[in-house]
Design a protein around this motif. Sequence first.
Motif, PDB file in Angstrom:
ATOM      1  N   VAL A   1       0.732  -1.315  -0.017  1.00 51.41           N
ATOM      2  CA  VAL A   1      -0.110  -0.069   0.060  1.00 51.41           C
ATOM      3  C   VAL A   1       0.918   1.281   0.052  1.00 51.41           C
ATOM      4  O   VAL A   1       0.495   2.223  -0.693  1.00 51.41           O
ATOM      5  CB  VAL A   1      -0.984   0.207   1.108  1.00 51.41           C
ATOM      6  N   ARG A   2       1.765   1.601   0.926  1.00 55.43           N
ATOM      7  CA  ARG A   2       2.954   2.516   0.839  1.00 55.43           C
ATOM      8  C   ARG A   2       3.393   2.886  -0.417  1.00 55.43           C
ATOM      9  O   ARG A   2       3.338   3.865  -0.838  1.00 55.43           O
ATOM     10  CB  ARG A   2       3.697   2.196   2.006  1.00 55.43           C
TER      11      ARG A   2
ATOM     12  N   ARG B   1       3.659   6.038  -5.537  1.00 51.93           N
ATOM     13  CA  ARG B   1       3.637   6.280  -6.985  1.00 51.93           C
ATOM     14  C   ARG B   1       2.320   7.230  -7.352  1.00 51.93           C
ATOM     15  O   ARG B   1       2.343   7.889  -8.493  1.00 51.93           O
ATOM     16  CB  ARG B   1       3.644   4.803  -7.514  1.00 51.93           C
ATOM     17  N   HIS B   2       1.342   7.199  -6.598  1.00 55.71           N
ATOM     18  CA  HIS B   2       0.302   7.873  -7.087  1.00 55.71           C
ATOM     19  C   HIS B   2      -0.295   8.878  -5.738  1.00 55.71           C
ATOM     20  O   HIS B   2      -1.493   9.095  -5.617  1.00 55.71           O
ATOM     21  CB  HIS B   2      -1.091   6.939  -7.263  1.00 55.71           C
ATOM     22  N   ARG B   3       0.804   9.387  -5.215  1.00 57.17           N
ATOM     23  CA  ARG B   3       0.288  10.390  -4.271  1.00 57.17           C
ATOM     24  C   ARG B   3      -0.595  11.522  -4.487  1.00 57.17           C
ATOM     25  O   ARG B   3      -1.586  11.777  -3.852  1.00 57.17           O
ATOM     26  CB  ARG B   3       1.756  10.753  -3.288  1.00 57.17           C
ATOM     27  N   GLU B   4      -0.344  12.299  -5.590  1.00 56.44           N
ATOM     28  CA  GLU B   4      -1.121  13.377  -6.181  1.00 56.44           C
ATOM     29  C   GLU B   4      -2.475  12.956  -6.334  1.00 56.44           C
ATOM     30  O   GLU B   4      -3.323  13.796  -6.078  1.00 56.44           O
ATOM     31  CB  GLU B   4      -0.478  13.863  -7.252  1.00 56.44           C
ATOM     32  N   GLU B   5      -2.762  12.017  -7.315  1.00 63.58           N
ATOM     33  CA  GLU B   5      -4.135  11.399  -7.227  1.00 63.58           C
ATOM     34  C   GLU B   5      -4.946  11.082  -6.128  1.00 63.58           C
ATOM     35  O   GLU B   5      -6.055  11.477  -5.753  1.00 63.58           O
ATOM     36  CB  GLU B   5      -4.150  10.201  -8.425  1.00 63.58           C
ATOM     37  N   LEU B   6      -4.118  10.338  -5.258  1.00 62.44           N
ATOM     38  CA  LEU B   6      -4.831   9.720  -4.064  1.00 62.44           C
ATOM     39  C   LEU B   6      -5.156  11.109  -3.136  1.00 62.44           C
ATOM     40  O   LEU B   6      -6.167  11.197  -2.283  1.00 62.44           O
ATOM     41  CB  LEU B   6      -4.004   8.646  -3.382  1.00 62.44           C
TER      42      LEU B   6
ATOM     43  N   ASN C   1      -8.194  12.780  -3.654  1.00 67.80           N
ATOM     44  CA  ASN C   1      -9.284  12.047  -3.505  1.00 67.80           C
ATOM     45  C   ASN C   1      -9.503  11.559  -2.064  1.00 67.80           C
ATOM     46  O   ASN C   1     -10.197  10.392  -1.736  1.00 67.80           O
ATOM     47  CB  ASN C   1      -9.500  10.845  -4.351  1.00 67.80           C
ATOM     48  N   GLY C   2      -8.858  12.105  -1.013  1.00 67.24           N
ATOM     49  CA  GLY C   2      -8.950  11.894   0.118  1.00 67.24           C
ATOM     50  C   GLY C   2      -8.103  11.210   1.114  1.00 67.24           C
ATOM     51  O   GLY C   2      -8.074  11.042   2.363  1.00 67.24           O
ATOM     52  N   MET C   3      -6.819  11.023   0.604  1.00 67.66           N
ATOM     53  CA  MET C   3      -5.866  10.572   1.282  1.00 67.66           C
ATOM     54  C   MET C   3      -5.067  11.694   1.805  1.00 67.66           C
ATOM     55  O   MET C   3      -4.762  12.763   1.329  1.00 67.66           O
ATOM     56  CB  MET C   3      -4.783   9.799   0.584  1.00 67.66           C
ATOM     57  N   ALA C   4      -4.791  11.733   3.174  1.00 71.77           N
ATOM     58  CA  ALA C   4      -4.093  12.728   3.841  1.00 71.77           C
ATOM     59  C   ALA C   4      -2.878  12.455   4.675  1.00 71.77           C
ATOM     60  O   ALA C   4      -3.079  11.110   5.651  1.00 71.77           O
ATOM     61  CB  ALA C   4      -5.033  13.689   4.863  1.00 71.77           C
TER      62      ALA C   4
ATOM     63  N   TYR D   1      -7.063   7.532   5.122  1.00 72.28           N
ATOM     64  CA  TYR D   1      -7.705   7.385   3.735  1.00 72.28           C
ATOM     65  C   TYR D   1      -9.140   7.617   3.904  1.00 72.28           C
ATOM     66  O   TYR D   1      -9.710   6.887   4.940  1.00 72.28           O
ATOM     67  CB  TYR D   1      -7.331   6.138   3.002  1.00 72.28           C
ATOM     68  N   SER D   2      -9.926   8.464   3.124  1.00 69.16           N
ATOM     69  CA  SER D   2     -11.356   8.289   2.983  1.00 69.16           C
ATOM     70  C   SER D   2     -11.745   7.074   2.306  1.00 69.16           C
ATOM     71  O   SER D   2     -11.179   6.247   1.503  1.00 69.16           O
ATOM     72  CB  SER D   2     -11.903   9.633   2.281  1.00 69.16           C
ATOM     73  N   ARG D   3     -13.058   6.714   2.231  1.00 74.54           N
ATOM     74  CA  ARG D   3     -13.582   5.756   1.412  1.00 74.54           C
ATOM     75  C   ARG D   3     -13.408   6.057  -0.011  1.00 74.54           C
ATOM     76  O   ARG D   3     -13.133   5.017  -0.878  1.00 74.54           O
ATOM     77  CB  ARG D   3     -15.052   5.593   1.844  1.00 74.54           C
ATOM     78  N   ARG D   4     -13.624   7.301  -0.394  1.00 76.18           N
ATOM     79  CA  ARG D   4     -13.198   7.509  -1.924  1.00 76.18           C
ATOM     80  C   ARG D   4     -11.769   7.380  -2.119  1.00 76.18           C
ATOM     81  O   ARG D   4     -11.418   6.738  -3.194  1.00 76.18           O
ATOM     82  CB  ARG D   4     -13.398   9.113  -2.196  1.00 76.18           C
ATOM     83  N   ALA D   5     -10.666   7.457  -1.349  1.00 77.50           N
ATOM     84  CA  ALA D   5      -9.488   7.143  -1.617  1.00 77.50           C
ATOM     85  C   ALA D   5      -9.205   5.656  -1.668  1.00 77.50           C
ATOM     86  O   ALA D   5      -8.388   5.108  -2.451  1.00 77.50           O
ATOM     87  CB  ALA D   5      -8.497   7.866  -0.452  1.00 77.50           C
TER      88      ALA D   5
END
Length: 216
Positions: A63-64, A69-74, A77-80, A112-116
């Motif tokens: 997961v890390r 790799r996709h930090r900007e997209e996530l 969409n709710g990752m913090a 992470y949110s559900r969306r993330a």
Amino acid sequence: MPADRYQCMIDETVLLESVTLRTSVLDRTEVLDRVKALSLLPDGLHVTTAMVATYFGVTTEAVRQLTRRHREELSANGMAVLRGADLRQFESDNLSLSLGSYPQARRSLTVYSRRAVLNIAMLLRDSEVARQVRTYLLDVEQAVRARLDGPALDDRIDQRIAHVLGKTVVPMFNALIETSGEHQRELVAMRDGVWRIEQRLRTHHARLRRLEGAKR
């Protein structure tokens, strides 16, 4: 776009590769629980990296790596990543309750949110749960697209029927009425009934056009 063309165009590989497509379906977070129950923190909104890994049946390191790799997209969409006062407040409200004791001090925590989480499901290749989420998600989208295409198809059928009635059936009755004496009254009644059906179809078509114009 017809549903069969939509199905052909969208498959799991495209979902894995297309940011635009992933973004278009991110509101369908309900598919997560339909595949497998997603446990949330006490706030009912977030999960930790370990909880994400448990849900998808992969390691926390997997997961890390994906989040790096996709930090900007996530993040969009709710990752913090929580630090400082935000982290202490979050731990006080959530982790101490869920773990039964105050967690060991840390410098940061990724939540992470559900969306993330749904976003991760569309990026994580080596997880059977993620694959099932993607499959279910595409099935839902296909069903929705089929329902959206339905009225348009019905509208085209209505137009075709009205055209046939107005250009073929009504003129045929007129011709029969001109040459028939014995059954003229019955033919007139039948012609008038067909004409009323044609007018209803045309009225229905006009109403649909007005409704579609109001939605735009």
